[in-house]
Motif scaffolding. Sequence first.
Motif, PDB file in Angstrom:
ATOM      1  N   PHE A  61      56.366  10.363  44.317  1.00 48.86           N
ATOM      2  CA  PHE A  61      55.178   9.771  44.928  1.00 48.86           C
ATOM      3  C   PHE A  61      54.176  10.852  45.331  1.00 48.86           C
ATOM      4  O   PHE A  61      52.970  10.710  45.113  1.00 48.86           O
ATOM      5  CB  PHE A  61      55.602   8.947  46.147  1.00 48.86           C
ATOM      6  N   ALA A  62      54.679  11.941  45.899  1.00 45.98           N
ATOM      7  CA  ALA A  62      53.797  13.037  46.282  1.00 45.98           C
ATOM      8  C   ALA A  62      53.139  13.674  45.059  1.00 45.98           C
ATOM      9  O   ALA A  62      51.958  14.048  45.091  1.00 45.98           O
ATOM     10  CB  ALA A  62      54.582  14.083  47.068  1.00 45.98           C
ATOM     11  N   ALA A  68      46.267  12.369  41.452  1.00 46.43           N
ATOM     12  CA  ALA A  68      45.105  11.555  41.807  1.00 46.43           C
ATOM     13  C   ALA A  68      44.092  12.360  42.610  1.00 46.43           C
ATOM     14  O   ALA A  68      42.880  12.262  42.400  1.00 46.43           O
ATOM     15  CB  ALA A  68      45.548  10.325  42.598  1.00 46.43           C
ATOM     16  N   GLY A  69      44.569  13.186  43.544  1.00 45.01           N
ATOM     17  CA  GLY A  69      43.651  13.999  44.335  1.00 45.01           C
ATOM     18  C   GLY A  69      42.907  15.034  43.504  1.00 45.01           C
ATOM     19  O   GLY A  69      41.738  15.318  43.762  1.00 45.01           O
ATOM     20  N   ILE A  76      41.920  15.799  50.973  1.00 50.72           N
ATOM     21  CA  ILE A  76      42.768  15.066  51.919  1.00 50.72           C
ATOM     22  C   ILE A  76      43.988  14.491  51.210  1.00 50.72           C
ATOM     23  O   ILE A  76      45.112  14.554  51.735  1.00 50.72           O
ATOM     24  CB  ILE A  76      41.948  13.944  52.587  1.00 50.72           C
ATOM     25  N   VAL A  77      43.804  13.939  50.014  1.00 49.28           N
ATOM     26  CA  VAL A  77      44.927  13.354  49.279  1.00 49.28           C
ATOM     27  C   VAL A  77      45.945  14.420  48.900  1.00 49.28           C
ATOM     28  O   VAL A  77      47.160  14.234  49.037  1.00 49.28           O
ATOM     29  CB  VAL A  77      44.409  12.620  48.033  1.00 49.28           C
ATOM     30  N   VAL A  78      45.471  15.569  48.449  1.00 50.33           N
ATOM     31  CA  VAL A  78      46.382  16.659  48.078  1.00 50.33           C
ATOM     32  C   VAL A  78      47.136  17.173  49.303  1.00 50.33           C
ATOM     33  O   VAL A  78      48.347  17.434  49.254  1.00 50.33           O
ATOM     34  CB  VAL A  78      45.598  17.791  47.388  1.00 50.33           C
ATOM     35  N   GLY A 129      46.720  24.614  47.877  1.00 46.48           N
ATOM     36  CA  GLY A 129      45.776  24.090  46.899  1.00 46.48           C
ATOM     37  C   GLY A 129      44.694  23.232  47.545  1.00 46.48           C
ATOM     38  O   GLY A 129      43.527  23.289  47.156  1.00 46.48           O
ATOM     39  N   ALA A 130      45.085  22.434  48.554  1.00 43.89           N
ATOM     40  CA  ALA A 130      44.085  21.622  49.256  1.00 43.89           C
ATOM     41  C   ALA A 130      43.081  22.499  49.991  1.00 43.89           C
ATOM     42  O   ALA A 130      41.890  22.169  50.061  1.00 43.89           O
ATOM     43  CB  ALA A 130      44.782  20.670  50.232  1.00 43.89           C
TER      44      ALA A 130
END
Length: 227
Positions: A61-62, A68-69, A76-78, A129-130
Amino acid sequence: MIRNILGSLVALAGAASAVLSPFRDWYDGRVGRDYRVRDLFEGITATESGVLVSILLPFLFAALLVVAGVLVRSRIVVAFAGVVVLGFTILWMVRQGQAEGALVVGGDGSGLQVGVVNAVAGGVLMLIGAVLMSGRGAGGRAGSRARARREREPVEPYGVPPADQVDMWPPTQEPGLSTHTSPWPEPEVEPYTGPDPHDPRTRSYPQAPQEGDPRDPMHPPRRPPEP
């Protein structure tokens, strides 16, 4: 642009490391996919787990969140994906420590092993990475607002001329220009010749004789007195 590419590569590397970790040994020769997700909340047991209900499930899931991010360039998603991986890894360490009494690291293959290292490294790489990603930026947000504003503006029907080319009324007379804007010639107007004598609506009737009229027998004209 460079920051987005670099951050995306780091985040994707972290996702790959997190997904790979359940297939490697986690503790005392036991691979990560043998730990059930419910064991992280109810306590570690010796019962083996299926792949789809193991600790691999939150890591997959992660990884999907990271993909997607990266596609939408959302930091934020990452970052949330990295928190999910680290959270489940730390929760496993707490439950494993409760089951064993203590967590140890042994050089002979006992205790914590490389699978845990892969999971922790994957979560940390996602967070890095984020941080490296610059996101969509002000230009992307401004472009989105401009597109939304254009979509809300009313669209004129096809064929409507610009406002500066629409004929105005009353027309304005400019030197050398005609006030008539129609391309068709105006019809000629016939000169007025009076009412039509054959039209009953305009036919004249004889008036009654008035006093002094020789045609009136009741009121003959007055004669001057004789001298």
